[in-house]
Design an enzyme around this catalytic site. Structure first.
Site, PDB file in Angstrom:
ATOM      1  CB  THR A   1     -20.766  -7.050  -7.345  1.00 46.84           C
ATOM      2  OG1 THR A   1     -19.759  -7.347  -8.326  1.00 46.84           O
ATOM      3  CG2 THR A   1     -20.097  -6.614  -6.047  1.00 46.84           C
TER       4      THR A   1
ATOM      5  CG  LEU B   1     -21.820 -12.728 -14.928  1.00 51.11           C
ATOM      6  CD1 LEU B   1     -22.851 -11.853 -15.633  1.00 51.11           C
ATOM      7  CD2 LEU B   1     -21.123 -13.624 -15.929  1.00 51.11           C
ATOM      8  CB  SER B   2     -18.670  -8.486 -11.853  1.00 48.53           C
ATOM      9  OG  SER B   2     -17.786  -7.434 -11.566  1.00 48.53           O
ATOM     10  CB  SER B   3     -16.375 -10.625  -7.218  1.00 51.25           C
ATOM     11  OG  SER B   3     -15.044 -10.812  -7.661  1.00 51.25           O
TER      12      SER B   3
END
Length: 327
Positions: A89, A97-99
């Protein structure tokens, strides 16, 4: 929102895709320990938490977006939101960095947490807000706190949660410090990888509380009997998460595996031992131990936190095989 917001046009498709995901997770056995989570996954619309995400393609990532002008692209976005896969994401310079975690792994973790009505839960790593929504659906908004270091992440999580009708407490701050003003907690769950267990989490747990943390490609479930002490074993489940920001990457530079047979190098249980004993055992020592002890699986390992000290162990906290962990 743009002129192509995925409103009612996709309601039927979203409901069918969500039902298919729920069946798939159920078939994996994730809810056997706590069937109460099925209803949360049936109710919470994952697509509202991933208005866009990235899928790996040759040479990089392709962005899928719910507001694309192309109806086919919007449908691919929606179907992808209900696949049982992690979704990237947030990327920066090609680095993840983010999921949004794999839903069946989330179900495994939530079922293992053993929540009961009235419990308060702290989630470390707000991500998209989807996991906090599942918790809030089960326990109620006021029982759930989620924290993330990145204000952009907490702001978007808050927005996604509100769009889905949930309002847990979303805090911007260093997850390693917990959220003292909302403590004590009955359960603490981290959705990011760590190298050790932050003492603040133990301090902010109620006696009898549980802490579930991704560590060394596994999931450690700790029970907190009293002040400053926690102990538990790893679950059998493999788990790979983005590291907690602010702690540095667990592991650092690549390990040199020269002299370790290929069969071991490619074995998940050996790679887990390598990750767990990094800095304490060199790969050759780890390999000798792994062979000698019958190639132990994750659930034979555990962690003890006692005051400022914490260590990982094989079979027995006081046994011959123990390795210090960073606190």
């Amino acid at each position: 929102m743009g002129g192509h917001a995925p409103g009612r046009e996709f309601d039927g498709l979203a409901a069918a895709a969500r039902a298919a995901l729920v069946r798939r997770i159920g078939a994996s056995g994730a809810w056997d320990a706590d069937p109460g989570w099925r209803e949360a996954f049936e109710a919470v619309p994952r697509h509202l938490f991933v208005p866009y995400y990235y899928v790996g393609v040759a040479g990089g990532y392709e962005r899928r977006w719910g507001e694309s002008t192309d109806p086919g692209a919007r449908e691919r976005w929606l179907r992808g939101a209900y696949e049982d896969t992690p979704l990237a994401t947030r990327l920066r310079d090609g680095e993840l960095l983010s999921s949004s975690s794999q839903p069946s792994l989330m179900a495994d973790m939530l079922a293992a947490l053993g929540v009961e009505e009235g419990h308060t839960v702290l989630e470390i790593g707000a991500g998209t807000g989807y996991n906090a929504a599942l918790l809030a659906h089960r326990l109620g908004d006021d029982k759930v706190t989620t924290v993330d270091l990145d204000p952009e992440i907490t702001e978007s999580a808050r927005r996604h949660l509100a769009a889905a009708g949930y309002h847990p407490v979303v805090v911007t701050g260093d997850g390693a410090r917990g959220v003292p003003e909302r403590a004590p907690f009955d359960r603490i769950i981290a959705t990011c990888a760590l190298g050790g267990v932050p003492p603040a989490w133990v301090a902010q747990s109620r006696p009898g509380g549980r802490i579930l943390v991704p560590l060394a490609t596994g999931l450690i479930m700790l029970t907190v009997p009293g002040a400053g002490h926690a102990e538990g074993r790893f679950l059998h489940t493999p788990a790979y998460f983005v590291p907690l920001r602010g702690t540095g990457r667990p592991g650092g530079e690549a390990v040199q595996l020269g002299g370790v047979p290929r069969r071991a190098r490619e074995d998940d249980s050996f790679r887990f031992l390598l990750a767990l004993t990094r800095g304490s055992l060199d790969p050759q020592e780890a390999h000798a131990l792994w062979e000698q002890e019958g190639r132990p699986q994750r659930e034979r390992y555990g962690i003890t936190v006692s005051g400022e000290r914490q260590w990982a162990w094989l079979d027995d906290p006081e046994g011959p095989y123990a390795w210090p962990l960073p606190s």
